[in-house]
Scaffold this motif. Structure first.
Motif, PDB file in Angstrom:
ATOM      1  N   ASP A  54      68.783  50.770  64.090  1.00 53.80           N
ATOM      2  CA  ASP A  54      67.754  49.763  63.820  1.00 53.80           C
ATOM      3  C   ASP A  54      67.552  48.820  65.011  1.00 53.80           C
ATOM      4  OD1 ASP A  54      69.948  48.058  63.771  1.00 53.80           O
ATOM      5  OD2 ASP A  54      69.664  47.421  61.696  1.00 53.80           O
ATOM      6  N   GLY A  55      68.259  49.097  66.122  1.00 55.07           N
ATOM      7  CA  GLY A  55      68.115  48.294  67.328  1.00 55.07           C
ATOM      8  C   GLY A  55      69.113  47.158  67.473  1.00 55.07           C
ATOM      9  N   THR A  56      69.962  46.940  66.474  1.00 48.69           N
ATOM     10  CA  THR A  56      70.945  45.861  66.548  1.00 48.69           C
ATOM     11  C   THR A  56      71.984  46.165  67.618  1.00 48.69           C
ATOM     12  OG1 THR A  56      70.692  45.438  64.186  1.00 48.69           O
ATOM     13  CG2 THR A  56      72.670  44.551  65.241  1.00 48.69           C
ATOM     14  N   PRO A  57      72.158  45.269  68.602  1.00 44.99           N
ATOM     15  CA  PRO A  57      73.190  45.503  69.614  1.00 44.99           C
ATOM     16  C   PRO A  57      74.583  45.305  69.029  1.00 44.99           C
ATOM     17  CG  PRO A  57      72.015  43.443  70.058  1.00 44.99           C
ATOM     18  CD  PRO A  57      71.383  44.060  68.850  1.00 44.99           C
ATOM     19  N   LEU A  58      75.489  46.246  69.348  1.00 44.86           N
ATOM     20  CA  LEU A  58      76.845  46.210  68.803  1.00 44.86           C
ATOM     21  C   LEU A  58      77.903  45.969  69.867  1.00 44.86           C
ATOM     22  CD1 LEU A  58      76.618  49.263  66.389  1.00 44.86           C
ATOM     23  CD2 LEU A  58      76.335  46.838  65.838  1.00 44.86           C
ATOM     24  N   GLY A  59      77.630  46.407  71.097  1.00 45.33           N
ATOM     25  CA  GLY A  59      78.632  46.263  72.135  1.00 45.33           C
ATOM     26  C   GLY A  59      78.044  46.496  73.510  1.00 45.33           C
ATOM     27  N   THR A  60      78.827  46.139  74.519  1.00 45.33           N
ATOM     28  CA  THR A  60      78.387  46.278  75.897  1.00 45.33           C
ATOM     29  C   THR A  60      79.589  46.361  76.828  1.00 45.33           C
ATOM     30  OG1 THR A  60      76.910  45.364  77.593  1.00 45.33           O
ATOM     31  CG2 THR A  60      78.244  43.784  76.346  1.00 45.33           C
ATOM     32  N   GLY A  61      79.334  46.741  78.032  1.00 41.53           N
ATOM     33  CA  GLY A  61      80.322  46.748  79.102  1.00 41.53           C
ATOM     34  C   GLY A  61      79.584  46.949  80.405  1.00 41.53           C
ATOM     35  N   ARG A  62      80.299  46.796  81.522  1.00 39.88           N
ATOM     36  CA  ARG A  62      79.633  46.989  82.803  1.00 39.88           C
ATOM     37  C   ARG A  62      80.549  47.729  83.763  1.00 39.88           C
ATOM     38  NH1 ARG A  62      79.635  40.971  85.729  1.00 39.88           N
ATOM     39  NH2 ARG A  62      81.824  41.054  86.355  1.00 39.88           N
ATOM     40  N   LEU A  63      79.912  48.380  84.735  1.00 35.14           N
ATOM     41  CA  LEU A  63      80.597  49.084  85.809  1.00 35.14           C
ATOM     42  C   LEU A  63      80.167  48.464  87.127  1.00 35.14           C
ATOM     43  CD1 LEU A  63      82.245  51.523  86.967  1.00 35.14           C
ATOM     44  CD2 LEU A  63      80.048  52.757  87.011  1.00 35.14           C
ATOM     45  N   LEU A  64      81.160  48.056  87.917  1.00 32.13           N
ATOM     46  CA  LEU A  64      80.902  47.601  89.273  1.00 32.13           C
ATOM     47  C   LEU A  64      81.274  48.727  90.220  1.00 32.13           C
ATOM     48  CD1 LEU A  64      82.462  44.010  89.167  1.00 32.13           C
ATOM     49  CD2 LEU A  64      80.116  44.697  88.645  1.00 32.13           C
ATOM     50  N   THR A  65      80.498  48.858  91.297  1.00 33.13           N
ATOM     51  CA  THR A  65      80.748  49.877  92.305  1.00 33.13           C
ATOM     52  C   THR A  65      80.736  49.229  93.681  1.00 33.13           C
ATOM     53  OG1 THR A  65      78.390  50.391  92.500  1.00 33.13           O
ATOM     54  CG2 THR A  65      79.645  51.664  90.874  1.00 33.13           C
ATOM     55  N   GLY A  66      81.102  49.996  94.685  1.00 28.00           N
ATOM     56  CA  GLY A  66      81.021  49.536  96.067  1.00 28.00           C
ATOM     57  C   GLY A  66      81.857  48.301  96.332  1.00 28.00           C
ATOM     58  N   ALA A  67      81.291  47.389  97.115  1.00 26.08           N
ATOM     59  CA  ALA A  67      82.014  46.175  97.523  1.00 26.08           C
ATOM     60  C   ALA A  67      82.391  45.308  96.324  1.00 26.08           C
ATOM     61  CB  ALA A  67      81.169  45.372  98.512  1.00 26.08           C
ATOM     62  N   ALA A  68      81.552  45.279  95.294  1.00 26.74           N
ATOM     63  CA  ALA A  68      81.867  44.472  94.106  1.00 26.74           C
ATOM     64  C   ALA A  68      83.121  45.004  93.423  1.00 26.74           C
ATOM     65  CB  ALA A  68      80.682  44.471  93.139  1.00 26.74           C
TER      66      ALA A  68
END
Length: 155
Positions: A54-68
């Protein structure tokens, strides 16, 4: 629970949903100061988003690459940095976190990375160990919360 989709966030609406989940989990629930939660790395990160059908956000995460990512893992290249993994309280225990981690690992593989590092809150070590991550280094504070560094080679 209805069907859950996990995908790389695209566009401003998806990013807004990612940031809303992080605010709910980290800023409100865990009382991390907002100025520590959002950082300069967000702009260049690969964000993943879990949403109900139904479009409800449940979770998230992120990936950093390179210098970050290198800034997070002591300078090593070719290793991604998984971070800001957050699942709303109502979706915990349903496999959403594991699916987010898998999506981040897939994004890392697609970018030719050989491993993924993360800084896990100590209460979450078992979760990450079940997903193949191994602890290294001492306990350290991040936003006043004890953490440990972990790594998983990608095959």
């Amino acid at each position: 629970m209805s069907e859950v989709t996990v995908r790389v966030a695209e566009g401003p609406d998806d990013l807004e949903a990612c940031f809303a989940v992080r605010k709910e989990v980290f800023v409100v629930e865990q009382q991390v100061p907002q100025d520590l939660e959002y950082d300069a790395y967000d702009a260049g990160a690969v964000h993943v988003l879990a949403v109900r059908d139904d479009g409800t956000p449940l979770g998230t995460g992120r990936l950093l690459t390179g210098a970050a990512a290198a800034a997070k893992n002591g300078g090593e290249r070719g290793i991604g940095a998984l971070g800001r993994l957050a699942v709303r309280r109502t979706a915990r225990g349903l496999g959403v976190g594991a699916r987010l981690v898998a999506a981040i690992e897939d994004a890392a593989r697609a970018r030719g990375l050989t491993a993924v590092d993360l800084h896990a809150q100590t209460h979450a070590l078992g979760f990450y160990e079940r997903l193949g991550y191994e602890v290294y280094g001492p306990v350290f504070p991040d936003a006043g919360i004890p953490h440990r560094a972990m790594r998983k080679p990608l095959v």
